[in-house]
Design a protein around this motif. Sequence first.
Motif, short mmCIF file in Angstrom:
data_model
loop_
_atom_site.label_atom_id
_atom_site.label_comp_id
_atom_site.label_asym_id
_atom_site.label_seq_id
_atom_site.Cartn_x
_atom_site.Cartn_y
_atom_site.Cartn_z
N VAL A 25 12.28 2.24 -5.82
CA VAL A 25 11.57 3.15 -4.91
C VAL A 25 10.47 3.88 -5.66
N ALA A 26 10.74 4.31 -6.88
CA ALA A 26 9.71 4.97 -7.69
C ALA A 26 8.55 4.01 -7.94
N LEU A 27 8.86 2.76 -8.22
CA LEU A 27 7.82 1.76 -8.43
C LEU A 27 7.04 1.50 -7.15
N ALA A 28 7.73 1.43 -6.03
CA ALA A 28 7.05 1.21 -4.75
C ALA A 28 6.10 2.36 -4.43
N ARG A 29 6.54 3.58 -4.70
CA ARG A 29 5.67 4.74 -4.46
C ARG A 29 4.44 4.69 -5.36
N LYS A 30 4.63 4.30 -6.60
CA LYS A 30 3.52 4.18 -7.55
C LYS A 30 2.53 3.12 -7.06
N ALA A 35 -2.54 1.33 -4.51
CA ALA A 35 -3.19 0.60 -3.42
C ALA A 35 -4.08 1.51 -2.59
N PHE A 36 -3.60 2.71 -2.28
CA PHE A 36 -4.40 3.66 -1.51
C PHE A 36 -5.65 4.06 -2.27
N ALA A 37 -5.54 4.29 -3.57
CA ALA A 37 -6.71 4.66 -4.38
C ALA A 37 -7.71 3.51 -4.43
#
Length: 57
Positions: A25-30, A35-37
């Motif tokens: 989950v931490a990796l997915a958030r990162k 991706a957003f940036a």
Amino acid sequence: SRTATWRDFYLRHQQRGLSKIQALVALARKLARVAFALLRNQSQYQPKTPQQACAET
């Protein structure tokens, strides 16, 4: 967690005592933030080499 670019991030979180799911989950958030940036800045992903990457993130 399977690619060399993100494996260290995943393993570092597991070594801190997070479960496999929590580390994923931490990796997915990162990855979502990256991706957003990339979309916001309209740029392409250029992975940092381990010497350039920040050890704290």
